[in-house]
Design a protein around this motif. Structure first.
Motif, mmCIF file in Angstrom:
data_model
loop_
_atom_site.group_PDB
_atom_site.id
_atom_site.type_symbol
_atom_site.label_atom_id
_atom_site.label_comp_id
_atom_site.label_asym_id
_atom_site.label_seq_id
_atom_site.Cartn_x
_atom_site.Cartn_y
_atom_site.Cartn_z
ATOM 1 N N ARG A 12 0.842 -1.208 0.000
ATOM 2 C CA ARG A 12 0.000 0.000 0.000
ATOM 3 C C ARG A 12 0.874 1.256 0.000
ATOM 4 N N PHE A 13 1.948 1.228 0.783
ATOM 5 C CA PHE A 13 2.758 2.449 0.906
ATOM 6 C C PHE A 13 3.932 2.459 -0.066
ATOM 7 N N TRP A 14 4.424 1.288 -0.451
ATOM 8 C CA TRP A 14 5.510 1.194 -1.451
ATOM 9 C C TRP A 14 5.044 0.228 -2.544
ATOM 10 N N PRO A 15 4.111 0.690 -3.435
ATOM 11 C CA PRO A 15 3.576 -0.241 -4.422
ATOM 12 C C PRO A 15 4.684 -0.852 -5.280
ATOM 13 N N VAL A 16 4.557 -2.167 -5.529
ATOM 14 C CA VAL A 16 5.558 -2.857 -6.344
ATOM 15 C C VAL A 16 5.272 -2.502 -7.808
ATOM 16 N N PRO A 17 6.284 -1.959 -8.557
ATOM 17 C CA PRO A 17 6.005 -1.616 -9.956
ATOM 18 C C PRO A 17 5.695 -2.865 -10.770
ATOM 19 N N ASP A 18 4.791 -2.704 -11.758
ATOM 20 C CA ASP A 18 4.485 -3.820 -12.657
ATOM 21 C C ASP A 18 5.552 -3.917 -13.733
ATOM 22 N N LYS A 19 5.670 -5.099 -14.290
ATOM 23 C CA LYS A 19 6.467 -5.259 -15.507
ATOM 24 C C LYS A 19 5.435 -5.515 -16.617
ATOM 25 N N VAL A 20 5.262 -4.503 -17.454
ATOM 26 C CA VAL A 20 4.123 -4.490 -18.367
ATOM 27 C C VAL A 20 4.574 -4.782 -19.799
ATOM 28 N N LEU A 21 3.859 -5.680 -20.465
ATOM 29 C CA LEU A 21 4.051 -5.875 -21.911
ATOM 30 C C LEU A 21 2.875 -5.230 -22.626
ATOM 31 N N ILE A 22 3.187 -4.206 -23.445
ATOM 32 C CA ILE A 22 2.141 -3.561 -24.255
ATOM 33 C C ILE A 22 2.277 -4.082 -25.677
ATOM 34 N N LEU A 23 1.201 -4.646 -26.201
ATOM 35 C CA LEU A 23 1.183 -4.994 -27.624
ATOM 36 C C LEU A 23 0.783 -3.717 -28.342
ATOM 37 N N GLY A 24 1.739 -3.134 -29.076
ATOM 38 C CA GLY A 24 1.546 -1.768 -29.563
ATOM 39 C C GLY A 24 1.451 -1.655 -31.067
ATOM 40 N N GLY A 25 1.878 -0.483 -31.553
ATOM 41 C CA GLY A 25 1.793 -0.188 -32.985
ATOM 42 C C GLY A 25 0.798 0.931 -33.254
ATOM 43 N N ASP A 41 6.435 2.073 -13.687
ATOM 44 C CA ASP A 41 6.392 0.675 -14.132
ATOM 45 C C ASP A 41 7.508 0.406 -15.137
ATOM 46 N N GLU A 42 7.892 -0.850 -15.220
ATOM 47 C CA GLU A 42 8.849 -1.257 -16.258
ATOM 48 C C GLU A 42 8.011 -1.653 -17.482
ATOM 49 N N VAL A 43 8.279 -1.014 -18.605
ATOM 50 C CA VAL A 43 7.401 -1.186 -19.768
ATOM 51 C C VAL A 43 8.184 -1.719 -20.960
ATOM 52 N N ILE A 44 7.618 -2.754 -21.593
ATOM 53 C CA ILE A 44 8.165 -3.249 -22.860
ATOM 54 C C ILE A 44 7.034 -3.165 -23.882
ATOM 55 N N THR A 45 7.282 -2.458 -24.983
ATOM 56 C CA THR A 45 6.271 -2.409 -26.049
ATOM 57 C C THR A 45 6.687 -3.364 -27.152
ATOM 58 N N SER A 46 5.739 -4.179 -27.591
ATOM 59 C CA SER A 46 6.005 -5.112 -28.675
ATOM 60 C C SER A 46 5.403 -4.579 -29.970
ATOM 61 N N THR A 88 -3.300 -2.807 -29.624
ATOM 62 C CA THR A 88 -2.980 -2.921 -31.048
ATOM 63 C C THR A 88 -4.056 -2.251 -31.895
ATOM 64 N N HIS A 89 -3.761 -2.176 -33.181
ATOM 65 C CA HIS A 89 -4.707 -1.615 -34.146
ATOM 66 C C HIS A 89 -5.953 -2.505 -34.191
ATOM 67 N N PRO A 90 -7.144 -1.914 -34.293
ATOM 68 C CA PRO A 90 -8.361 -2.743 -34.239
ATOM 69 C C PRO A 90 -8.490 -3.733 -35.397
ATOM 70 N N ILE A 95 -3.186 -10.892 -33.615
ATOM 71 C CA ILE A 95 -2.363 -10.676 -32.420
ATOM 72 C C ILE A 95 -3.267 -10.547 -31.176
ATOM 73 N N SER A 96 -4.444 -9.954 -31.352
ATOM 74 C CA SER A 96 -5.370 -9.823 -30.217
ATOM 75 C C SER A 96 -5.889 -11.199 -29.792
ATOM 76 N N HIS A 97 -6.160 -12.037 -30.781
ATOM 77 C CA HIS A 97 -6.604 -13.409 -30.495
ATOM 78 C C HIS A 97 -5.490 -14.154 -29.739
ATOM 79 N N ASN A 98 -4.250 -14.001 -30.243
ATOM 80 C CA ASN A 98 -3.105 -14.662 -29.589
ATOM 81 C C ASN A 98 -2.936 -14.160 -28.151
#
Ligand code: NAP
Length: 239
Positions: A12-25, A41-46, A88-90, A95-98
């Motif tokens: 609550r006081f020291w939130p643990v950062p997420d490691k986020v994968l964004i499927l981008g473009g 957060d630690e962010v990786i965009t694919s 991702t793009h609509p 990729i959304s299915h995957n």
């Protein structure tokens, strides 16, 4: 019990950062990466790797397919991803299915941030069609068309030798395109409707062919068409 209470207090006081994968473009994915990085957060965009020189993104970037849903799940687990976001793009449905399968296999939450489709407004003159082939058949003869589609969909229009196409592409084509009559506009389109209006005038455009991608940036051409009373042949969302 005491230990779990301690953990709740710590998080609550020291939130643990997420490691986020964004499927981008998309522009929205880029904005999301900026926001999450600022939050700590630690962010990786694919990215799929379709654009030759993608704009720099906040956080890290990985480029290219994963090799299917199972491999994406493996990648998520190996890289300690705690949060998966599909931005991702609509029209990028595979990729959304995957992503849905991979999130289940890797047992992490999936957030879907696909843009909503544009809705027709007063002053719009849209003809709705289901795909590029139907769009090509809907173009009246002797039109001058702004073709604002992904480069994978141009071949459906090559046979229209009675039409001039102004073809918008992020990267210029490597080979000449076999249109009978065309102009290439390479680069990212403006997100300002006045720029788009000027372009439509300069190119003497009579019709726009595009996909209902949604989003604020790409809406500039739709607003410009509305202002000029131009018809838009609008390809609807895939199932
Ligand atoms: P797709 O049909 O959904 O995906 C095909 C394959 O490309 C996926 O199975 C995946 O390969 C790979 N892929 C797609 N997006 C990825 C990403 N963000 N990160 C890693 N791999 C990714 O998508 P598409 O072939 O790119 O495009 C389909 C339609 O969407 C087209 O009409 C295109 O114009 C439009 N679109 C796509 C993007 C984009 O960034 N993908 C952007 C704008 C428009 P693996 O199975 O090997 O993982």
């Amino acid at each position: 019990m005491w230990r779990s209470l301690q953990w709740i207090a710590v998080e609550r006081f020291w939130p643990v950062p997420d490691k986020v994968l964004i499927l981008g473009g998309t522009r929205e994915a880029a904005q999301l990466a900026r926001n999450l990085c600022e939050k700590g957060d630690e962010v990786i965009t694919s990215l799929a790797g379709r654009t030759k020189e993608p704009a720099p993104l906040a956080g890290q970037t990985r480029i290219g397919g994963f090799g299917g849903a199972e491999k994406m799940a493996g990648w998520i687990t190996e890289n300690g991803i705690t949060r998966l976001i599909d931005a991702t793009h609509p029209f990028a449905v595979q990729i959304s299915h995957n992503a849905r399968i991979a999130a289940r296999l890797a047992d992490i939450p999936l957030e879907i941030r696909t843009r909503k489709p544009w809705q027709i407004q007063d002053g719009d003159n849209w003809q709705s069609v289901s795909g590029p082939v139907e769009a090509a058949n809907a173009i009246p003869t002797k039109s001058r068309v702004l073709l604002a589609l992904g480069s994978q969909h141009l071949s459906a229009f090559y046979h229209r030798d009675d039409v001039h196409f102004t073809v918008r592409m992020v990267d210029p084509p490597e080979q000449p395109l076999p249109f009978h009559s065309h102009t290439i506009l390479a680069g990212k389109p403006s997100s300002h409707w006045r720029d788009e209006m000027q372009l439509l005038k300069d190119q003497n455009i009579t019709h726009i062919v595009c996909r209902n991608s949604g989003g604020a940036g790409a809406n500039a051409k739709i607003r410009a068409a509305r202002e000029l009373g131009l018809p838009v042949i609008m390809i609807g969302r895939p199932e």
